[in-house]
Write a protein that holds these residues in place. Structure first.
Motif, PDB file in Angstrom:
ATOM      1  N   SER A 186       0.926  -1.240   0.088  1.00  0.00           N
ATOM      2  CA  SER A 186       0.011   0.022   0.041  1.00  0.00           C
ATOM      3  C   SER A 186       0.794   1.105   0.017  1.00  0.00           C
ATOM      4  O   SER A 186       2.030   1.120   0.134  1.00  0.00           O
ATOM      5  CB  SER A 186      -0.909  -0.015   1.133  1.00  0.00           C
ATOM      6  OG  SER A 186      -0.045  -0.020   2.497  1.00  0.00           O
TER       7      SER A 186
ATOM      8  N   LEU B 172      -8.372   5.490  11.599  1.00  0.00           N
ATOM      9  CA  LEU B 172      -9.039   4.146  10.991  1.00  0.00           C
ATOM     10  C   LEU B 172      -9.045   4.369   9.361  1.00  0.00           C
ATOM     11  O   LEU B 172      -8.934   3.207   8.507  1.00  0.00           O
ATOM     12  CB  LEU B 172     -10.721   4.375  11.171  1.00  0.00           C
ATOM     13  CG  LEU B 172     -10.855   4.178  12.780  1.00  0.00           C
ATOM     14  CD1 LEU B 172     -12.420   4.077  12.952  1.00  0.00           C
ATOM     15  CD2 LEU B 172     -10.341   2.259  13.043  1.00  0.00           C
ATOM     16  N   VAL B 173      -9.041   5.296   8.789  1.00  0.00           N
ATOM     17  CA  VAL B 173      -8.659   5.674   7.136  1.00  0.00           C
ATOM     18  C   VAL B 173      -7.432   5.025   6.983  1.00  0.00           C
ATOM     19  O   VAL B 173      -7.064   4.280   5.959  1.00  0.00           O
ATOM     20  CB  VAL B 173      -8.929   7.059   6.788  1.00  0.00           C
ATOM     21  CG1 VAL B 173      -8.346   7.172   5.561  1.00  0.00           C
ATOM     22  CG2 VAL B 173     -10.291   7.539   7.008  1.00  0.00           C
TER      23      VAL B 173
ATOM     24  N   GLY C 181      -5.673   2.876   8.496  1.00  0.00           N
ATOM     25  CA  GLY C 181      -5.699   1.408   8.629  1.00  0.00           C
ATOM     26  C   GLY C 181      -6.119   0.835   7.408  1.00  0.00           C
ATOM     27  O   GLY C 181      -5.650  -0.371   7.014  1.00  0.00           O
ATOM     28  N   ALA C 182      -7.422   1.526   6.729  1.00  0.00           N
ATOM     29  CA  ALA C 182      -7.786   1.176   5.687  1.00  0.00           C
ATOM     30  C   ALA C 182      -7.119   1.191   4.426  1.00  0.00           C
ATOM     31  O   ALA C 182      -6.707   0.153   3.659  1.00  0.00           O
ATOM     32  CB  ALA C 182      -9.300   1.715   5.453  1.00  0.00           C
TER      33      ALA C 182
ATOM     34  N   HIS D   2      -4.345  -1.353   4.160  1.00  0.00           N
ATOM     35  CA  HIS D   2      -4.924  -2.883   4.483  1.00  0.00           C
ATOM     36  C   HIS D   2      -4.546  -3.579   5.628  1.00  0.00           C
ATOM     37  O   HIS D   2      -4.527  -4.698   5.688  1.00  0.00           O
ATOM     38  CB  HIS D   2      -4.087  -3.677   3.439  1.00  0.00           C
ATOM     39  CG  HIS D   2      -4.109  -3.132   1.788  1.00  0.00           C
ATOM     40  ND1 HIS D   2      -3.243  -3.313   1.016  1.00  0.00           N
ATOM     41  CD2 HIS D   2      -5.136  -2.494   1.424  1.00  0.00           C
ATOM     42  CE1 HIS D   2      -3.673  -2.480  -0.101  1.00  0.00           C
ATOM     43  NE2 HIS D   2      -4.832  -1.910   0.374  1.00  0.00           N
TER      44      HIS D   2
ATOM     45  N   PHE E 236      -7.144  -2.695   8.140  1.00  0.00           N
ATOM     46  CA  PHE E 236      -8.365  -2.113   8.940  1.00  0.00           C
ATOM     47  C   PHE E 236      -8.873  -2.932  10.150  1.00  0.00           C
ATOM     48  O   PHE E 236      -9.042  -2.388  11.109  1.00  0.00           O
ATOM     49  CB  PHE E 236      -9.361  -1.962   8.047  1.00  0.00           C
ATOM     50  CG  PHE E 236     -10.569  -1.047   8.248  1.00  0.00           C
ATOM     51  CD1 PHE E 236     -10.661   0.215   8.663  1.00  0.00           C
ATOM     52  CD2 PHE E 236     -11.779  -1.780   8.501  1.00  0.00           C
ATOM     53  CE1 PHE E 236     -11.648   0.784   9.292  1.00  0.00           C
ATOM     54  CE2 PHE E 236     -12.953  -1.282   9.156  1.00  0.00           C
ATOM     55  CZ  PHE E 236     -12.793   0.345   9.308  1.00  0.00           C
ATOM     56  N   ASP E 237      -8.791  -4.270   9.689  1.00  0.00           N
ATOM     57  CA  ASP E 237      -9.310  -5.281  10.851  1.00  0.00           C
ATOM     58  C   ASP E 237      -8.454  -4.908  12.136  1.00  0.00           C
ATOM     59  O   ASP E 237      -9.117  -5.096  13.227  1.00  0.00           O
ATOM     60  CB  ASP E 237      -9.284  -6.707  10.487  1.00  0.00           C
ATOM     61  CG  ASP E 237     -10.205  -6.900   9.423  1.00  0.00           C
ATOM     62  OD1 ASP E 237     -11.189  -6.056   9.228  1.00  0.00           O
ATOM     63  OD2 ASP E 237     -10.261  -7.842   8.875  1.00  0.00           O
TER      64      ASP E 237
END
Lengths: 267, 256
Positions: free
Chosen positions: B12, B50-51, B53-54, B57, B59-60
């Motif tokens: 990413s 959180l963004v 995290g997303a 990759h 996010f979980d």
């Protein structure tokens, strides 16, 4: 008695460690669980005293389900010796370490002192010594002694001889055998097949989370399919006996082979 | 929260950023969190975490980290609320432990600041390999290798010690110690004697680690030892610029 009823277990949703495991171990048995690394042996041991709870099915210690009974409560019936004794030892002296298990049993102090003294004498420890200052083999013996002290009906051993020399190994196994002879159920996970053949009466072979063979050591080690599936090598004496064939095929010990050879010579 | 400091391999944009940029980005988010007193801004920061995290990759992992931090924060929130008594009383309680509006707002700010500041540091470790982190510190910031190694080793040992503690607790539970009790205070009391085996196993592990480093020429390593370079690319410049902007924005909000 330990009973697994259609037990399946997984640590993560995607990987199943144990699948439909169903067996029982009767009081007074000496059972070895064998299999390659990652087969699910240690998971099985942790399910037996409730450290892990089965995802599917149930595990019973006598008539107590591990689902509804806490591990600390089951500890009175099931003692678990871990591979690494340093995780178990937490007291300043060997005597304190052996007496540690009695804390939860509410026994008279005189009885505890007498039992600890007996165990110390039996194992030949110096009770006042720091348990962390002795050798790896001695620490393993201290861990075993502290389990034996509280006299559980079932003793589970997770690779008890790892990192021990032959003399220490035999000493530990002789202690375990003596307990078995007085009625204690022994369940051990072991990678040393020679040791399994020498001591265990029943062998359970685990591969990819399933039991693929279960019987007496003599039969199981001759089950070529089970041995190959579990990526195990039978003890050398069994291999030799199988290779020689004929009269030798049923021999399990060096003495038996020697006796057959001597008998043949005499003829 | 198990394994929350472990690296998650990926390609990413966050993975590709320079480790130094990621450190600056994380630190700027921390500074912005602690500098700001605006509740909406603090919630926004958690949203940004959180963004990230997303985008990375993970996010979980970010969500499970958030859940873990929320659980810890509940305790902190209660303590904070019970110790601040100024402002409008919302819930009168005996012994002068009234719950006041000031107490709730202050507690919410403290908790949001801690969550907002902790998440980027943990996420940084999820998208950066330890070796890259220490090598970049040595190459770009001229940090002596010994210090960089100490820093990354300290982080690397956190999950190892957590596993060791879990193993010790497992062994003691098997001996009848009631670690499986639901009484948190009893559990805390039982943990204290376990400091001995944990300390001993930690010292042994650190000693083995030090010997392993020595035999691999640890004392010979310096800035020129690493073959990998860590250039600051366009993405890094933009990320650093936005990080500084975030800090300035948090300071600006305080002046309103």
């Amino acid at each position: 008695m330990i009973t697994f009823k259609d037990v399946s277990f997984s640590y993560t949703p995607t990987v199943t460690i144990l699948r439909d495991v169903d067996f029982s171990i009767e009081r007074g048995e000496f059972v070895a669980i064998v299999g390659s690394n990652g087969a699910g042996k240690s998971t099985m041991l942790r399910l037996m005293n409730g450290l892990l709870k089965p995802g599917v099915g149930e595990v019973f210690v006598d008539d107590l389900s591990t689902h509804t009974n806490k591990t600390s409560k089951l500890a009175k019936r099931v003692g678990l010796l871990f591979q690494n004794p340093d995780r178990q030892i937490c007291c300043n002296t060997i005597a304190e370490e052996i007496a540690f298990g009695f804390k939860n049993l509410e026994l008279p102090q005189e009885e505890i002192d007498a039992t600890v003294a007996d165990i110390i004498e039996d194992f030949g420890f110096d009770g006042a010594r720091d348990p962390f200052s002795v050798s790896r083999g001695e620490r393993q013996k201290i861990a075993l002694a502290s389990i034996i002290a509280v006299a559980p009906e079932i003793i589970i051993l997770d690779e008890p001889t790892t990192g021990l020399d032959y003399r220490e190994c035999i000493h530990i196994m002789d202690k375990v055998t003596a307990l078995n002879e007085t009625g204690t159920t022994i369940i051990m996970v072991c990678h040393d097949m020679e040791l399994v053949l020498d001591y265990a009466k029943r062998v359970i072979v685990v591969a990819a989370g399933q039991i693929i063979a279960d019987g007496n050591a003599h039969e199981v080690f001759r089950d070529t399919f089970a041995m190959q599936t579990a990526s195990l090598l039978p003890p050398q004496i069994i291999e030799l006996a199988t290779e020689l064939g004929g009269q030798f095929e049923q021999a399990d010990t060096v003495e038996q082979i020697v006796d057959i050879v001597k008998a043949r010579k005499a003829v | 929260m198990r394994g929350f400091l472990d690296y998650v391999a990926g390609d990413s944009i966050l993975h590709r950023l320079n480790p130094i940029t990621k450190i600056i980005l994380s630190l700027c988010i921390c500074i912005a969190c602690f500098a700001s007193n605006n509740l909406i801004f603090l919630v926004g920061i958690i949203g940004i975490d959180l963004v990230f995290g997303a985008v990375g990759h993970v996010f979980d992992k970010a969500v499970s980290l958030l859940k873990g931090l929320v659980k810890i924060s509940i305790f902190l929130f209660i303590i904070q609320v019970l110790f601040v008594h100024s402002g409008t009383v919302l819930v009168p309680l005996p012994f002068g432990l009234d719950i006041t509006l000031d107490g709730v707002v202050l507690a919410a700010k403290v908790v949001l600041k801690i969550i907002g500041a902790t998440m980027p540091l943990a996420l940084l470790l999820s998208v950066t390999q330890m070796s890259d982190l220490s090598n970049a510190l040595v190459k770009k910031l001229n940090v002596p290798y010994q210090y960089a190694f100490t820093f990354t080793t300290a982080i690397r040992f956190i999950p190892i010690f957590a596993d060791e503690m879990a193993g010790i607790m497992e062994a003691q539970t098997s001996r009848g110690v009631e670690f499986d009790t639901k009484n948190i205070f009893k559990k805390l009391g039982l943990i204290l004697p376990l400091c001995v085996p944990l300390l001993i196993s930690s010292v042994k592990k650190i000693n083995s680690s030090a010997i392993a480093a020595e035999v691999r020429g640890f004392h010979l390593r310096n800035r020129t030892s690493g073959y990998k370079d860590y250039p600051i690319a366009g993405n890094d410049t933009v990320a650093i610029f936005l990080s500084v902007l975030l800090v300035l924005f948090s300071l600006y909000l305080n002046t309103l």
